[in-house]
Design a protein around this motif. Structure first.
Motif, PDB file in Angstrom:
ATOM      1  N   VAL A  35       0.814  -1.220   0.000  1.00 20.32           N
ATOM      2  CA  VAL A  35       0.000   0.000   0.000  1.00 20.32           C
ATOM      3  C   VAL A  35       0.846   1.268   0.000  1.00 20.32           C
ATOM      4  O   VAL A  35       1.927   1.322   0.573  1.00 20.32           O
ATOM      5  N   SER A  36       0.287   2.292  -0.621  1.00 19.66           N
ATOM      6  CA  SER A  36       0.845   3.649  -0.573  1.00 19.66           C
ATOM      7  C   SER A  36       0.281   4.360   0.653  1.00 19.66           C
ATOM      8  O   SER A  36      -0.655   3.867   1.296  1.00 19.66           O
ATOM      9  N   ALA A  37       0.794   5.545   0.909  1.00 22.74           N
ATOM     10  CA  ALA A  37       0.219   6.415   1.935  1.00 22.74           C
ATOM     11  C   ALA A  37      -1.053   7.045   1.373  1.00 22.74           C
ATOM     12  O   ALA A  37      -1.194   7.148   0.154  1.00 22.74           O
ATOM     13  N   PRO A  38      -1.973   7.478   2.248  1.00 21.53           N
ATOM     14  CA  PRO A  38      -3.163   8.153   1.724  1.00 21.53           C
ATOM     15  C   PRO A  38      -2.786   9.346   0.838  1.00 21.53           C
ATOM     16  O   PRO A  38      -1.992  10.198   1.220  1.00 21.53           O
ATOM     17  N   ILE A  46      -3.894  17.627  -0.011  1.00 18.12           N
ATOM     18  CA  ILE A  46      -2.455  17.365   0.169  1.00 18.12           C
ATOM     19  C   ILE A  46      -2.254  15.901   0.549  1.00 18.12           C
ATOM     20  O   ILE A  46      -2.924  15.379   1.442  1.00 18.12           O
ATOM     21  N   LYS A  47      -1.284  15.250  -0.128  1.00 17.64           N
ATOM     22  CA  LYS A  47      -0.988  13.849   0.179  1.00 17.64           C
ATOM     23  C   LYS A  47      -0.358  13.740   1.566  1.00 17.64           C
ATOM     24  O   LYS A  47       0.412  14.638   1.955  1.00 17.64           O
ATOM     25  N   VAL A  48      -0.594  12.634   2.255  1.00 16.60           N
ATOM     26  CA  VAL A  48       0.015  12.438   3.577  1.00 16.60           C
ATOM     27  C   VAL A  48       1.548  12.520   3.477  1.00 16.60           C
ATOM     28  O   VAL A  48       2.210  13.089   4.343  1.00 16.60           O
ATOM     29  N   THR A  49       2.112  11.978   2.397  1.00 19.51           N
ATOM     30  CA  THR A  49       3.581  12.053   2.239  1.00 19.51           C
ATOM     31  C   THR A  49       4.049  13.513   2.273  1.00 19.51           C
ATOM     32  O   THR A  49       5.064  13.840   2.895  1.00 19.51           O
ATOM     33  N   ASP A  50       3.295  14.394   1.603  1.00 22.00           N
ATOM     34  CA  ASP A  50       3.700  15.809   1.611  1.00 22.00           C
ATOM     35  C   ASP A  50       3.479  16.446   2.976  1.00 22.00           C
ATOM     36  O   ASP A  50       4.249  17.313   3.402  1.00 22.00           O
ATOM     37  N   GLY A 113       3.911   7.502   6.241  1.00 24.53           N
ATOM     38  CA  GLY A 113       2.572   7.454   5.632  1.00 24.53           C
ATOM     39  C   GLY A 113       2.241   6.030   5.211  1.00 24.53           C
ATOM     40  O   GLY A 113       1.166   5.490   5.498  1.00 24.53           O
ATOM     41  N   GLU A 114       3.197   5.378   4.535  1.00 22.77           N
ATOM     42  CA  GLU A 114       3.002   3.994   4.091  1.00 22.77           C
ATOM     43  C   GLU A 114       2.936   3.064   5.300  1.00 22.77           C
ATOM     44  O   GLU A 114       2.132   2.138   5.346  1.00 22.77           O
ATOM     45  N   PHE A 115       3.817   3.339   6.285  1.00 22.64           N
ATOM     46  CA  PHE A 115       3.852   2.497   7.489  1.00 22.64           C
ATOM     47  C   PHE A 115       2.464   2.467   8.148  1.00 22.64           C
ATOM     48  O   PHE A 115       1.905   1.386   8.409  1.00 22.64           O
ATOM     49  N   GLY A 167       4.539   0.251   1.128  1.00 20.35           N
ATOM     50  CA  GLY A 167       5.420   0.532  -0.009  1.00 20.35           C
ATOM     51  C   GLY A 167       6.434   1.624   0.321  1.00 20.35           C
ATOM     52  O   GLY A 167       6.499   2.116   1.454  1.00 20.35           O
ATOM     53  N   PHE A 168       7.263   1.954  -0.667  1.00 26.76           N
ATOM     54  CA  PHE A 168       8.063   3.183  -0.693  1.00 26.76           C
ATOM     55  C   PHE A 168       9.382   3.163   0.082  1.00 26.76           C
ATOM     56  O   PHE A 168      10.252   3.938  -0.208  1.00 26.76           O
ATOM     57  N   TYR A 169       9.550   2.301   1.084  1.00 25.37           N
ATOM     58  CA  TYR A 169      10.780   2.427   1.873  1.00 25.37           C
ATOM     59  C   TYR A 169      11.361   1.076   2.265  1.00 25.37           C
ATOM     60  O   TYR A 169      10.735   0.033   2.120  1.00 25.37           O
ATOM     61  N   SER A 181      12.476   6.941  -4.793  1.00 22.11           N
ATOM     62  CA  SER A 181      12.021   8.274  -5.180  1.00 22.11           C
ATOM     63  C   SER A 181      10.490   8.302  -5.168  1.00 22.11           C
ATOM     64  O   SER A 181       9.842   7.255  -5.012  1.00 22.11           O
ATOM     65  N   ARG A 182       9.912   9.472  -5.358  1.00 22.91           N
ATOM     66  CA  ARG A 182       8.460   9.628  -5.249  1.00 22.91           C
ATOM     67  C   ARG A 182       7.725   8.614  -6.134  1.00 22.91           C
ATOM     68  O   ARG A 182       8.162   8.304  -7.228  1.00 22.91           O
ATOM     69  N   GLY A 183       6.625   8.140  -5.633  1.00 23.98           N
ATOM     70  CA  GLY A 183       5.862   7.127  -6.372  1.00 23.98           C
ATOM     71  C   GLY A 183       6.446   5.729  -6.214  1.00 23.98           C
ATOM     72  O   GLY A 183       6.062   4.785  -6.892  1.00 23.98           O
ATOM     73  N   GLY A 184       7.390   5.591  -5.270  1.00 23.24           N
ATOM     74  CA  GLY A 184       8.177   4.357  -5.170  1.00 23.24           C
ATOM     75  C   GLY A 184       7.449   3.129  -4.637  1.00 23.24           C
ATOM     76  O   GLY A 184       8.025   2.033  -4.647  1.00 23.24           O
ATOM     77  N   SER A 185       6.206   3.266  -4.216  1.00 24.83           N
ATOM     78  CA  SER A 185       5.491   2.052  -3.784  1.00 24.83           C
ATOM     79  C   SER A 185       5.303   1.086  -4.945  1.00 24.83           C
ATOM     80  O   SER A 185       5.209  -0.125  -4.751  1.00 24.83           O
ATOM     81  N   ASP A 186       5.255   1.623  -6.163  1.00 29.00           N
ATOM     82  CA  ASP A 186       5.215   0.767  -7.362  1.00 29.00           C
ATOM     83  C   ASP A 186       6.425  -0.159  -7.385  1.00 29.00           C
ATOM     84  O   ASP A 186       6.334  -1.313  -7.797  1.00 29.00           O
ATOM     85  N   VAL A 187       7.569   0.395  -6.982  1.00 29.61           N
ATOM     86  CA  VAL A 187       8.811  -0.393  -6.997  1.00 29.61           C
ATOM     87  C   VAL A 187       8.712  -1.491  -5.942  1.00 29.61           C
ATOM     88  O   VAL A 187       9.048  -2.653  -6.200  1.00 29.61           O
TER      89      VAL A 187
HETATM   90  N1  ASP Z   1       3.670   8.045  -0.942  1.00 24.35           N
HETATM   91  C1  ASP Z   1       4.788   8.165  -1.828  1.00 24.35           C
HETATM   92  C2  ASP Z   1       4.583   9.348  -2.743  1.00 24.35           C
HETATM   93  O1  ASP Z   1       3.632  10.079  -2.594  1.00 24.35           O
HETATM   94  C3  ASP Z   1       5.082   6.923  -2.549  1.00 24.35           C
HETATM   95  C4  ASP Z   1       3.940   6.323  -3.334  1.00 24.35           C
HETATM   96  O2  ASP Z   1       2.795   6.691  -3.172  1.00 24.35           O
HETATM   97  O3  ASP Z   1       4.199   5.470  -4.179  1.00 24.35           O
HETATM   98  O4  ASP Z   1       5.385   9.570  -3.607  1.00 24.35           O
END
Ligand code: ASP
Length: 442
Positions: A35-38, A46-50, A113-115, A167-169, A181-187
């Motif tokens: 899962v990603s962060a909300p 605003i995204k939780v990551t931000d 956020g992901e945690f 995801g992400f970390y 890097s950003r969007g890394g939950s895909d990875v």
């Molecule tokens: N939460 C992170 C981001 O906003 C990672 C992700 O969503 O994949 O970049």
């Protein structure tokens, strides 16, 4: 068994997370959930990551992050209430507050956020939570350590019942959190898919799949039903971004297909991204189309070098490219003629001094008859295995551009016949894409 990854919009609020749970609970093969962060609940949100990055800024400015962290606490409260689950995240938030106020860095903060999202999802799904920090490894330089990770994922996850992984970390050997890097939950999803040997990696997002062309340029484009890894690489290099580009590597190593799906339209089949060799050997079939997708980017520049008898001058190209290398300039394309060579570069981050130095050195070291520097070039990639050995594809592309009154500045076709790259002026970029799209979608 499958790996399913849900992005930020899917995890944004209780309503979307309920849809996620429905998707997972209706699929017996849904075993590993990433899962990603909300993310954003609506445009402008605003995204939780931000919000977590804001916590670091607040701490640096005011000494503590408490007020900024409050916003995140409220978001998770709302999610937990909306989902009607029994979960108290106070202990986790206390640790996060102490860590950030005590000097933790941006990677630690943004990973939370992901945690937290993972803990919520595990509770809702009645699944085991496995912290990404225990299985995703980076080395001390911060580079992803794929082989150690693969071993740990295998050891910790293979044979488990349903598991949720944030995801992400991951972590470095000294225990410090490190993010992609950003969007890394895909990875992360791709890494888990490889590590557990998944039959498929489903990447659930908020669109129906990869589109044949950017919908900001062409209204209502078709969704690509199937794409090979090679086609994906060509299209994402040119800016088509549904998936983090690094997520291809782990799944490609294990020959696992990715299926892009829409959480908000789960009955849509989405886009399948399949290993090129499996496609070539006929293990996957799709509707026969000449062109799979069109993508492009503006703001390239071309250095055009002309010299009589260039073709018989040993080492000419090497010396030309050496000059670029000295100035740390990456080469994007290199179309050439008998006595001409054009170097296409991404001009977005170049300063005029560098360009002037490069042009001066070309004149001094290569004694050309003519050197020209042209800015404002857009590159368009027309991509598809379908054009391989199919006569007339290039002529259709060029015919469509001619009819639309677009002047072609450059042409480059790889010998694999997987793509045709066309350079046009920035001002003609959208018109050119629309003309090519129309030609192949009559
Ligand atoms: N939460 C992170 C981001 O906003 C990672 C992700 O969503 O994949 O970049």
């Amino acid at each position: 068994m499958k790996v399913l990854k849900f992005g930020g919009t899917s995890m944004a609020n209780a309503a979307s997370i309920s849809k996620v749970a429905e998707i997972i609970n209706s699929d017996d093969r849904a075993r590993f959930i990433v899962v990603s962060a909300p993310g954003k609940r609506e445009p402008g949100d605003i995204k939780v990551t931000d919000l977590l990055y804001e916590c670091i800024e607040a701490r640096d400015r005011e000494g503590v992050c408490d007020a900024a962290l409050e916003k995140i606490i409220r978001r998770f409260d709302e999610i937990i209430k909306g989902l009607d689950i029994k979960l108290d995240l106070t202990p986790e938030f206390n640790v996060i507050r102490d860590q950030i106020n005590g000097g933790a860095g941006r990677d630690y903060a943004s990973s939370r956020g992901e945690f937290l999202s993972g803990i919520v999802a595990a509770k809702l799904l009645n699944a085991r939570f496995v912290d990404a920090g225990d299985i995703i490894r980076f080395d001390m330089e911060g580079n992803f350590d794929s082989e150690t990770t693969n071993r740990l994922v295998g050891q910790r996850l293979v044979g488990s019942d349903r598991v949720v992984i944030p995801g992400f970390y991951g972590k470095m050997p000294n225990g410090k959190v490190k993010t992609f890097s950003r969007g890394g939950s895909d990875v992360t999803g791709a890494i888990i898919a490889r590590g557990v040997g998944a039959e498929i990696y489903e990447n659930w997002t908020d669109v129906d799949g990869f589109m044949t062309v950017d919908p900001r340029i062409q209204e209502d484009p078709q969704i690509i039903e199937m794409l090979t890894y090679k086609e994906l690489r060509e299209l994402s290099y040119m800016g088509a971004n549904v998936l983090h580009p690094e997520s291809i590597f782990p799944v490609r190593k294990a020959d696992i297909a990715i299926n892009i799906r829409n959480t908000f339209n789960p009955s849509a089949p989405g886009t399948m991204i399949v290993p090129t060799k499996k496609y070539m050997s006929g293990q996957y079939t799709r509707t026969d189309r000449t062109i799979t997708g069109i993508a492009g980017k503006t703001d390239f520049a071309a250095i055009y070098v002309e010299k009589s008898l260039m073709n018989s001058e040993l080492g000419f190209a090497r010396r030309l490219l050496k000059i670029l290398e000295r100035h740390n300039i990456l080469l994007e394309h290199l179309p050439s003629g008998i006595d001409t060579m054009t170097v296409v570069i991404d001009a977005a981050n170049l300063c005029p001094e560098d360009i002037n130095a490069v042009l001066r050195e070309i004149n001094e070291e290569l004694s050309p008859n003519n050197v020209e520097y042209v800015e404002g070039i857009a590159l368009i990639a027309v991509v598809g295995h379908g054009m391989n050995r199919k006569k007339g594809t290039a002529s259709r592309v060029f015919g469509a551009l001619g009819d639309a009154d677009v002047n072609i500045r450059m042409i480059d076709q790889g010998s694999s016949e997987l793509n045709i790259i066309i350079g046009v002026e920035n001002g003609d970029y959208k018109k050119a894409i629309r003309a090519i799209y129309a030609e192949f979608n009559k």
